[in-house]
Motif scaffolding. Structure first.
Motif, PDB file in Angstrom:
ATOM      1  N   GLU A  70     -32.047  39.269 -16.884  1.00  0.00           N
ATOM      2  CA  GLU A  70     -33.545  39.310 -17.151  1.00  0.00           C
ATOM      3  C   GLU A  70     -32.993  40.201 -18.690  1.00  0.00           C
ATOM      4  N   PHE A  71     -34.481  39.006 -18.990  1.00  0.00           N
ATOM      5  CA  PHE A  71     -34.690  39.384 -21.073  1.00  0.00           C
ATOM      6  C   PHE A  71     -36.175  40.045 -21.147  1.00  0.00           C
ATOM      7  N   PHE A  72     -36.108  41.193 -22.478  1.00  0.00           N
ATOM      8  CA  PHE A  72     -36.585  41.984 -22.691  1.00  0.00           C
ATOM      9  C   PHE A  72     -37.064  41.760 -23.959  1.00  0.00           C
ATOM     10  N   TYR A  73     -38.230  41.688 -24.536  1.00  0.00           N
ATOM     11  CA  TYR A  73     -38.672  41.415 -25.809  1.00  0.00           C
ATOM     12  C   TYR A  73     -40.110  42.098 -26.632  1.00  0.00           C
ATOM     13  N   VAL A  74     -39.979  43.028 -27.442  1.00  0.00           N
ATOM     14  CA  VAL A  74     -41.199  43.856 -27.452  1.00  0.00           C
ATOM     15  C   VAL A  74     -41.975  43.727 -28.828  1.00  0.00           C
ATOM     16  N   ILE A  75     -42.922  43.293 -27.695  1.00  0.00           N
ATOM     17  CA  ILE A  75     -44.081  42.408 -28.940  1.00  0.00           C
ATOM     18  C   ILE A  75     -44.579  44.190 -29.984  1.00  0.00           C
ATOM     19  N   GLU A  76     -45.229  44.390 -29.299  1.00  0.00           N
ATOM     20  CA  GLU A  76     -45.648  45.852 -29.756  1.00  0.00           C
ATOM     21  C   GLU A  76     -45.438  47.550 -28.777  1.00  0.00           C
ATOM     22  N   GLY A  77     -45.843  47.974 -29.112  1.00  0.00           N
ATOM     23  CA  GLY A  77     -45.239  49.475 -29.249  1.00  0.00           C
ATOM     24  C   GLY A  77     -44.340  49.872 -29.367  1.00  0.00           C
ATOM     25  N   THR A  78     -44.182  51.117 -28.779  1.00  0.00           N
ATOM     26  CA  THR A  78     -42.501  51.512 -28.612  1.00  0.00           C
ATOM     27  C   THR A  78     -42.419  52.676 -27.008  1.00  0.00           C
ATOM     28  N   GLY A  79     -40.542  52.378 -26.559  1.00  0.00           N
ATOM     29  CA  GLY A  79     -40.188  52.603 -25.417  1.00  0.00           C
ATOM     30  C   GLY A  79     -39.467  52.783 -25.685  1.00  0.00           C
ATOM     31  N   ILE A  80     -38.354  53.363 -24.771  1.00  0.00           N
ATOM     32  CA  ILE A  80     -37.284  53.761 -23.730  1.00  0.00           C
ATOM     33  C   ILE A  80     -36.371  52.880 -22.674  1.00  0.00           C
ATOM     34  N   ILE A  81     -35.773  52.140 -22.830  1.00  0.00           N
ATOM     35  CA  ILE A  81     -35.164  51.900 -22.322  1.00  0.00           C
ATOM     36  C   ILE A  81     -34.050  51.823 -21.661  1.00  0.00           C
ATOM     37  N   GLN A  82     -33.481  52.180 -20.520  1.00  0.00           N
ATOM     38  CA  GLN A  82     -32.206  52.644 -20.020  1.00  0.00           C
ATOM     39  C   GLN A  82     -30.767  51.218 -19.418  1.00  0.00           C
ATOM     40  N   LYS A  83     -29.850  51.597 -20.116  1.00  0.00           N
ATOM     41  CA  LYS A  83     -29.278  50.198 -19.793  1.00  0.00           C
ATOM     42  C   LYS A  83     -28.052  51.059 -19.079  1.00  0.00           C
ATOM     43  N   HIS A  88     -31.862  53.416 -25.089  1.00  0.00           N
ATOM     44  CA  HIS A  88     -32.458  53.027 -26.483  1.00  0.00           C
ATOM     45  C   HIS A  88     -33.516  52.464 -26.310  1.00  0.00           C
ATOM     46  N   LYS A  89     -33.720  53.544 -27.981  1.00  0.00           N
ATOM     47  CA  LYS A  89     -35.381  53.747 -28.375  1.00  0.00           C
ATOM     48  C   LYS A  89     -35.609  52.178 -28.495  1.00  0.00           C
ATOM     49  N   VAL A  90     -36.824  51.298 -27.976  1.00  0.00           N
ATOM     50  CA  VAL A  90     -37.215  50.232 -28.738  1.00  0.00           C
ATOM     51  C   VAL A  90     -38.576  50.215 -29.309  1.00  0.00           C
ATOM     52  N   THR A  91     -38.703  49.444 -30.195  1.00  0.00           N
ATOM     53  CA  THR A  91     -39.911  49.060 -30.970  1.00  0.00           C
ATOM     54  C   THR A  91     -40.256  47.893 -31.306  1.00  0.00           C
ATOM     55  N   PRO A  92     -40.864  47.387 -31.506  1.00  0.00           N
ATOM     56  CA  PRO A  92     -41.515  45.892 -32.103  1.00  0.00           C
ATOM     57  C   PRO A  92     -40.461  45.137 -32.267  1.00  0.00           C
ATOM     58  N   GLY A  93     -40.015  43.678 -31.782  1.00  0.00           N
ATOM     59  CA  GLY A  93     -39.274  43.038 -32.334  1.00  0.00           C
ATOM     60  C   GLY A  93     -37.959  43.473 -32.090  1.00  0.00           C
ATOM     61  N   THR A  94     -37.621  43.829 -30.913  1.00  0.00           N
ATOM     62  CA  THR A  94     -36.247  44.741 -30.285  1.00  0.00           C
ATOM     63  C   THR A  94     -36.355  43.685 -29.185  1.00  0.00           C
ATOM     64  N   PHE A  95     -34.706  43.018 -29.337  1.00  0.00           N
ATOM     65  CA  PHE A  95     -34.736  42.190 -27.521  1.00  0.00           C
ATOM     66  C   PHE A  95     -33.396  42.568 -26.792  1.00  0.00           C
ATOM     67  N   LEU A  96     -33.565  42.135 -25.491  1.00  0.00           N
ATOM     68  CA  LEU A  96     -32.648  43.174 -24.559  1.00  0.00           C
ATOM     69  C   LEU A  96     -32.376  42.176 -23.706  1.00  0.00           C
TER      70      LEU A  96
END
Length: 112
Positions: A70-83, A88-96
């Motif tokens: 599964e792939f995630f790319y943050v386009i806008e906003g902020t959040g937290i992903i637990q892996k 991990h704090k995610v912001t625009p431009g973050t790819f997981l």
């Protein structure tokens, strides 16, 4: 429009409909996504979609997939992903990238 096929596709995000996922937040609201590539269309079990999380939405507890990358790319906003237990704090431009059996969960603070 999103059928399993042996052919590739060209899509524009504005034309891809939103659909509910199986993930529901604590307030009973579904997480929605725009599915750009259906899971399992590509060998090695890959899906690609645009997920939309509203402020305060949570996709927890962490879950895993047995055979899906599964792939995630943050386009806008902020959040937290637990892996695998690490936040991990995610912001625009973050790819997981989540490999099979990696436990992951996502949440967006209410003030995000």
């Amino acid at each position: 429009p999103h059928e399993h096929s042996k052919h590739g596709s060209v899509q524009h995000l504005e034309e891809v409909p939103f659909r509910k996922t199986s993930h529901i937040d604590e307030e009973g609201r579904p997480i929605v996504k725009q599915q750009l590539l259906e899971p399992f269309v590509v060998p090695n079990f890959v899906g690609y979609s645009i997920a939309t999380f509203k402020p305060g939405q949570i996709m927890m507890p962490p879950h895993e997939h047995k055979s899906l990358h599964e792939f995630f790319y943050v386009i806008e906003g902020t959040g937290i992903i637990q892996k695998d237990g690490v936040d991990h704090k995610v912001t625009p431009g973050t790819f997981l990238h989540m490999s099979p059996f990696e436990k992951h969960g996502i949440w967006v603070p209410k003030d995000a």
